[in-house]
Design a protein around this motif. Structure first.
Motif, mmCIF file in Angstrom:
data_model
loop_
_atom_site.group_PDB
_atom_site.id
_atom_site.type_symbol
_atom_site.label_atom_id
_atom_site.label_comp_id
_atom_site.label_asym_id
_atom_site.label_seq_id
_atom_site.Cartn_x
_atom_site.Cartn_y
_atom_site.Cartn_z
ATOM 1 N N ASP A 1 -8.278 -29.241 -1.129
ATOM 2 C CA ASP A 1 -7.856 -28.149 -0.255
ATOM 3 C C ASP A 1 -6.654 -27.386 -0.796
ATOM 4 O O ASP A 1 -5.791 -27.945 -1.490
ATOM 5 C CB ASP A 1 -7.479 -28.683 1.130
ATOM 6 N N ASN A 2 -6.604 -26.108 -0.444
ATOM 7 C CA ASN A 2 -5.413 -25.287 -0.579
ATOM 8 C C ASN A 2 -5.178 -24.592 0.751
ATOM 9 O O ASN A 2 -6.102 -24.019 1.346
ATOM 10 C CB ASN A 2 -5.570 -24.233 -1.681
ATOM 11 N N LYS A 3 -3.963 -24.671 1.238
ATOM 12 C CA LYS A 3 -3.596 -23.977 2.470
ATOM 13 C C LYS A 3 -3.175 -22.549 2.107
ATOM 14 O O LYS A 3 -2.361 -22.349 1.206
ATOM 15 C CB LYS A 3 -2.448 -24.705 3.155
ATOM 16 N N ILE A 4 -3.730 -21.574 2.809
ATOM 17 C CA ILE A 4 -3.443 -20.170 2.497
ATOM 18 C C ILE A 4 -2.751 -19.521 3.702
ATOM 19 O O ILE A 4 -3.337 -19.410 4.782
ATOM 20 C CB ILE A 4 -4.731 -19.403 2.146
ATOM 21 N N ASP A 5 -1.504 -19.138 3.497
ATOM 22 C CA ASP A 5 -0.759 -18.366 4.501
ATOM 23 C C ASP A 5 -0.891 -16.888 4.164
ATOM 24 O O ASP A 5 -0.631 -16.483 3.022
ATOM 25 C CB ASP A 5 0.716 -18.757 4.497
ATOM 26 N N ILE A 6 -1.282 -16.092 5.148
ATOM 27 C CA ILE A 6 -1.439 -14.646 4.957
ATOM 28 C C ILE A 6 -0.411 -13.953 5.854
ATOM 29 O O ILE A 6 -0.468 -14.069 7.087
ATOM 30 C CB ILE A 6 -2.862 -14.191 5.326
ATOM 31 N N LEU A 7 0.560 -13.292 5.255
ATOM 32 C CA LEU A 7 1.669 -12.708 5.986
ATOM 33 C C LEU A 7 1.587 -11.183 5.926
ATOM 34 O O LEU A 7 1.585 -10.600 4.826
ATOM 35 C CB LEU A 7 3.005 -13.194 5.417
ATOM 36 N N PHE A 8 1.492 -10.573 7.086
ATOM 37 C CA PHE A 8 1.366 -9.115 7.187
ATOM 38 C C PHE A 8 2.725 -8.486 7.533
ATOM 39 O O PHE A 8 3.446 -8.973 8.405
ATOM 40 C CB PHE A 8 0.356 -8.735 8.287
ATOM 41 N N TYR A 9 3.029 -7.395 6.831
ATOM 42 C CA TYR A 9 4.223 -6.602 7.134
ATOM 43 C C TYR A 9 3.758 -5.149 7.319
ATOM 44 O O TYR A 9 4.041 -4.260 6.513
ATOM 45 C CB TYR A 9 5.246 -6.722 6.000
ATOM 46 N N ASN B 1 0.839 -1.200 0.000
ATOM 47 C CA ASN B 1 0.000 0.000 0.000
ATOM 48 C C ASN B 1 0.882 1.261 0.000
ATOM 49 O O ASN B 1 2.121 1.158 0.133
ATOM 50 C CB ASN B 1 -0.974 -0.011 1.176
ATOM 51 N N PRO B 2 0.308 2.439 -0.144
ATOM 52 C CA PRO B 2 1.111 3.669 -0.224
ATOM 53 C C PRO B 2 1.965 3.927 1.010
ATOM 54 O O PRO B 2 2.946 4.695 0.946
ATOM 55 C CB PRO B 2 0.045 4.762 -0.395
ATOM 56 N N LEU B 3 1.647 3.311 2.131
ATOM 57 C CA LEU B 3 2.426 3.510 3.344
ATOM 58 C C LEU B 3 3.644 2.583 3.414
ATOM 59 O O LEU B 3 4.410 2.617 4.382
ATOM 60 C CB LEU B 3 1.548 3.259 4.579
ATOM 61 N N GLY B 4 3.795 1.749 2.359
ATOM 62 C CA GLY B 4 4.930 0.825 2.350
ATOM 63 C C GLY B 4 4.665 -0.454 3.097
ATOM 64 O O GLY B 4 5.571 -1.286 3.290
ATOM 65 N N GLU B 5 3.417 -0.664 3.518
ATOM 66 C CA GLU B 5 3.056 -1.898 4.203
ATOM 67 C C GLU B 5 2.763 -2.999 3.170
ATOM 68 O O GLU B 5 2.115 -2.741 2.152
ATOM 69 C CB GLU B 5 1.832 -1.670 5.096
ATOM 70 N N GLU B 6 3.240 -4.176 3.471
ATOM 71 C CA GLU B 6 3.132 -5.263 2.493
ATOM 72 C C GLU B 6 2.304 -6.431 3.049
ATOM 73 O O GLU B 6 2.236 -6.651 4.261
ATOM 74 C CB GLU B 6 4.526 -5.772 2.110
ATOM 75 N N ILE B 7 1.715 -7.156 2.113
ATOM 76 C CA ILE B 7 1.038 -8.420 2.421
ATOM 77 C C ILE B 7 1.523 -9.457 1.414
ATOM 78 O O ILE B 7 1.572 -9.195 0.208
ATOM 79 C CB ILE B 7 -0.500 -8.291 2.335
ATOM 80 N N VAL B 8 1.904 -10.619 1.910
ATOM 81 C CA VAL B 8 2.279 -11.735 1.034
ATOM 82 C C VAL B 8 1.269 -12.857 1.243
ATOM 83 O O VAL B 8 0.979 -13.245 2.377
ATOM 84 C CB VAL B 8 3.709 -12.240 1.327
ATOM 85 N N ILE B 9 0.732 -13.350 0.162
ATOM 86 C CA ILE B 9 -0.224 -14.467 0.194
ATOM 87 C C ILE B 9 0.483 -15.691 -0.383
ATOM 88 O O ILE B 9 1.002 -15.669 -1.498
ATOM 89 C CB ILE B 9 -1.497 -14.165 -0.620
ATOM 90 N N ARG B 10 0.499 -16.785 0.380
ATOM 91 C CA ARG B 10 1.101 -18.053 -0.078
ATOM 92 C C ARG B 10 0.000 -19.119 -0.123
ATOM 93 O O ARG B 10 -0.613 -19.417 0.899
ATOM 94 C CB ARG B 10 2.212 -18.487 0.882
ATOM 95 N N ILE B 11 -0.238 -19.656 -1.302
ATOM 96 C CA ILE B 11 -1.324 -20.626 -1.492
ATOM 97 C C ILE B 11 -0.692 -21.971 -1.840
ATOM 98 O O ILE B 11 -0.134 -22.154 -2.916
ATOM 99 C CB ILE B 11 -2.289 -20.166 -2.597
ATOM 100 N N GLU B 12 -0.805 -22.906 -0.924
ATOM 101 C CA GLU B 12 -0.070 -24.169 -1.007
ATOM 102 C C GLU B 12 -1.028 -25.343 -1.192
ATOM 103 O O GLU B 12 -2.068 -25.410 -0.529
ATOM 104 C CB GLU B 12 0.736 -24.362 0.286
ATOM 105 N N PRO B 13 -0.721 -26.296 -2.096
ATOM 106 C CA PRO B 13 -1.576 -27.484 -2.246
ATOM 107 C C PRO B 13 -1.592 -28.294 -0.958
ATOM 108 O O PRO B 13 -0.549 -28.541 -0.350
ATOM 109 C CB PRO B 13 -0.906 -28.261 -3.387
#
Length: 490
Positions: A408-416, A391-403
């Motif tokens: 099913d898919n496992k979804i990791d949501i990583l906030f920075y 986002n404009p504030l430099g904050e990041e989100i990484v989404i990891r979608i794993e079989p």
């Protein structure tokens, strides 16, 4: 609140079935199937012709022996030949039925590969029933021949006595008759089907010859007559075993040829994907790759050894071995079809991972986030799909979608985040979960990853996409390939 959350998104069974149905086997595979079948038919014809040559050679040898028989023996031989011909005619009829059954199975295979395995068990069971009937008929034939032989010995003996009543001459004649009967037995593969019985008869005849030299004519006549009777019984037995073995051999070779066609046509398959309001899109799929090398593992550990056994050790194979080979070929065909379905499912769920990521990106764009990068781990479409936003504030989100399974898919949501506001992070998390929950799929309640409960930011290593997409073999693939590598001696 943790900077790393995990949830599992499961598509519904109906949606999974719809996805699988949307990818049908393309018509362009027809030519591949037909070419593979034609190649195997040519090889089978050559093999079966060689078997027929062996039978014809045996018949020629028998004709030469029969031509040198005495007149009384020729009459008996004609009776036997009549019985054998009737039995062989039935045998050929059974083979014709077998070929028709196999041909029907092959036609089913050409029409639709997926339905091939449904008829195999019923066809094999029917053929086994036919073979049992044939075996019973041969058993009855052997019993009848034994009764007929005992009854005709007196007639032949009386005929010989009328020619010359000397016991010496009579003993010599029965030695010759027994020798001729053993010569007919020797035209069969007695070493394979009755290794000791033939040698025992030969040794018994040697004793009869010794009795003649010792002028014990009555003993010689009695023992050589018994050798003659037993030789004809053994011949009838070998005739039945040879026919039964040949039929199972042809079934085993045919089943194995169909197995190899199935394998060859499933190494790479072309699927036609139904696209909304668009022409179906064809895509070639490497089945071995998408099945995590399960197809090549099956080939190395099971299919190739079975093929080599039938090609190089056919004379060593028993009827029991051939039955097992037929059952194994049919079982491996089913395994191939199941592996192909798994590969197809893995490929579709890989596309599903990119769709999930797209939904999340669209939703987070409403909250001021912009797409930065995306990649598959190890640069492999079978692996975890990652997407990064900022986002404009430099904050990041990484989404990891794993079989994580078939549905099913496992979804990791990583906030920075720079902010420590749990409410703000929770709102973003809810937006993500809401974007991927619908009638087609459900998500589990997000939970903190163990060890991250009091960490506001996720591990920064997951932001390094250059390192994430470096080519290599994932731990998941290493685990699945481990048994295969051990088999290779590595």
């Amino acid at each position: 609140m943790s900077g790393q959350k995990v949830t599992y998104r499961q598509i519904t069974t109906d949606e999974y079935n719809n996805l699988m149905k949307s990818a049908t086997i393309a018509n362009s595979m027809d030519r591949t199937v037909k070419d593979a079948i034609a190649k195997n038919e040519k090889s089978l014809k050559k093999d079966f012709d060689s078997r027929l040559d062996a039978v014809n050679s045996r018949n020629t040898k028998q004709e030469k022996i029969i031509n040198n028989l005495g007149s009384d023996m020729k009459i008996m031989e004609k009776d036997f030949q009549k019985q054998y011909k009737a039995q062989n005619a039935q045998h050929q009829k059974d083979i014709g039925s077998l070929n028709n059954s196999m041909k029907n199975m092959k036609n089913d295979f050409q029409k639709d590969i997926k339905t091939l395995d449904k008829k195999v068990d019923a066809e094999v069971k029917n053929i086994y029933g036919t073979l049992k009937t044939q075996r019973d008929e041969y058993t009855t034939l052997i019993k009848q021949q034994g009764e007929e032989l005992n009854g005709k010995i007196k007639d032949i003996t009386d005929s010989i006595k009328r020619t010359n009543d000397q016991q010496s001459y009579l003993a010599q004649e029965w030695i010759k008759n027994a020798n001729d009967a053993l010569a007919l037995v020797a035209t069969y593969r007695y070493n394979k089907f009755a290794p000791n019985e033939y040698e025992n008869l030969v040794n018994s005849l040697k004793l009869s010859q010794q009795n003649i030299r010792n002028r014990v004519y009555q003993a010689s006549i009695a023992s050589s007559q018994q050798v003659w009777i037993d030789a004809y019984k053994l011949r009838a037995k070998l005739e039945g075993l040879e026919s039964e073995w040949d039929m199972y051999y042809k079934m085993a070779k045919r089943s194995n040829a169909d197995l190899n066609v199935t394998y060859d046509t499933h190494k790479e398959m072309t699927f036609a994907f139904d696209m909304a309001d668009e022409t179906p899109q064809e895509l070639k799929v490497d089945i071995d790759k998408w099945s995590m090398r399960e197809l090549s593992k099956l080939n190395k550990e099971k299919i190739e050894p079975l093929k080599k056994a039938l090609e190089n050790k056919d004379d060593e194979l028993s009827i029991h071995d051939l039955k097992n080979a037929i059952q194994a070929s049919n079982a491996y065909k089913n395994e191939i079809i199941a592996i192909a379905q798994t590969a197809k499912s893995n490929m579709i769920l890989s596309q599903e991972r990119t769709d999930i990521a797209s939904d999340i990106v669209n939703k987070l764009s409403e909250n001021g986030y912009e797409y930065q990068d995306a990649c598959y781990e190890y640069d492999d479409q079978r692996e975890t799909y990652c997407v990064k936003l900022e986002n404009p504030l430099g904050e990041e989100i990484v989404i990891r979608i794993e079989p994580a399974g078939m549905l099913d898919n496992k979804i990791d949501i990583l906030f920075y985040d720079n902010s420590v506001s749990e409410d703000l992070t929770r709102n973003r998390l809810n937006a993500i979960i809401g974007s991927i929950s619908n009638d087609e799929a459900t998500c589990t309640q997000p939970t903190c990853v163990r060890g991250t409960t009091h960490q506001a930011k996720a591990d920064p290593k997951f932001k390094n996409f250059d390192q994430i997409k470096e080519k290599g073999v994932s731990p998941r693939q290493q685990y699945q390939q481990k048994p295969q590598q051990q088999g290779q001696g590595s």
